[in-house]
Design a protein around this motif. Sequence first.
Motif, PDB file in Angstrom:
ATOM      1  N   THR A   1       3.918   3.547   1.696  1.00 16.48           N
ATOM      2  CA  THR A   1       4.779   2.354   1.566  1.00 16.48           C
ATOM      3  C   THR A   1       5.874   2.538   0.525  1.00 16.48           C
ATOM      4  N   LYS A   2       5.935   3.731  -0.065  1.00 18.39           N
ATOM      5  CA  LYS A   2       6.928   4.027  -1.107  1.00 18.39           C
ATOM      6  C   LYS A   2       6.844   3.034  -2.274  1.00 18.39           C
TER       7      LYS A   2
ATOM      8  N   LYS B   1       5.989  -0.084  -2.281  1.00 15.89           N
ATOM      9  CA  LYS B   1       6.311  -1.491  -2.037  1.00 15.89           C
ATOM     10  C   LYS B   1       5.077  -2.383  -2.157  1.00 15.89           C
TER      11      LYS B   1
ATOM     12  N   LYS C   1       4.145  -2.719  -5.792  1.00 19.71           N
ATOM     13  CA  LYS C   1       5.110  -3.569  -6.494  1.00 19.71           C
ATOM     14  C   LYS C   1       4.788  -5.035  -6.240  1.00 19.71           C
ATOM     15  N   LYS C   2       4.398  -5.341  -5.018  1.00 20.42           N
ATOM     16  CA  LYS C   2       4.049  -6.707  -4.675  1.00 20.42           C
ATOM     17  C   LYS C   2       2.759  -7.140  -5.352  1.00 20.42           C
TER      18      LYS C   2
END
Length: 414
Positions: free
Chosen positions: A38-39, A41, A44-45
């Motif tokens: 997901t690189k 992501k 981060k969320k």
Amino acid sequence: WSYVNKGVQEMNKKLARNWLYFIWGIANTVVLTVAFVTKGKVFKKIFFAMSLGFEQFGDFFGPICWHYQGINVYEIYDCNFPALGVAFFDFFSRILNVSDNTSQTGLMNSAYGAVIFMIFVVTTFILFTFAIELLVGTDIEKKWEKYYISISLVCSFPFMGYAVKTGNVVFFVLTLMMLAIGLKDSENKYCREIALLLIAFCAGMKIFPAALGLLYLKEKRWKESLRLVIYGIIFFFVPFLIYGGWSAICLFFKNMSYHGETILSVGTIPWYTTIFANSIGRPEFASILGKICVFVWCVIVLYLFFLNQYSWSGYLLLFSLFFIGSGVQQAYNLVYITIPFLRWIADVKRDKLEKLGVNDIVVPSLFIAILYCYNWQVEYVFVWILLMVALVIEVRKCCSRVFVSTCDKNVINQ
């Protein structure tokens, strides 16, 4: 036959430990794979999204900002920690030289603020690794295990997802508690005294660590218990003299009461009693019912803790008061589960494993599930399952003691 039995026990110990590292390795692999695919992501969320209405690292920079604003911190309803914690952040406010220091965002976005917070977290991590060495250093066969345990724990959800993300000092307090437990039985009298000071300091920061004083009562170390009470009074009450004295103490308990009435965390005993009271149409009984249930749970936990010998299950039940005993508790308090988890690792090495059982397969799986579940509600389901397993284990020990004691009395009478 004794050699064969001993060999079976050693094999079972290795299987139990290997099972732990196997499922732990799978969990770490899944985490890294998700991050790669997901690189970043998803992480981060999870780790750096807005949480409960306050910004990232808010529990660290927020109290520092209060000092810059020159206000009485206890006049702010959100300040619900003792004066020693206030003084702790006051120290950082005096070394954090930032032009935009009256804004929490200004402190967070400054390079100087980031460096100070990074130094604090890295220092805590180093002490955390040393504390693991104190607690289970003699019970792990290879040195890499210590570093694997410390890194994996810090990267787990209760640590990185809540404690570090919010900037809460609970990680620092947990580390000092672990150091205190590791030094408590040292042959060096100065180390034993440092353990008392660390427990008192932690209690002055977070109150709940005062429960470690029960270890001294359990072992009937009365003189040390008395000194611990004296240290605790000093660390808790004396700092209030700096921030308003008696009026500050009254405001502190008022803020605590406010949080207790307005915050109801998922998975805690008051949360379940509130749901039950609402379901039967009597919400006015939620508060008193929650207090009764918490009291009953405390009585059961303390009775089993004092009756049985030290074990991971006893520690877990005792520390459960930290994260399910009050509706105010946040998910970052699950970092306290580290101590019973490390105790389980030590117990596997010390105990005689005639055969693999629930304690050796299911328990480590539940620990890992709690550490790596990225959903607060589901996480607490695993917490309660593990607590019920620990409760069953402690009750069985209690029944065994009663049965053995009864048999001994019958033999004596005969």
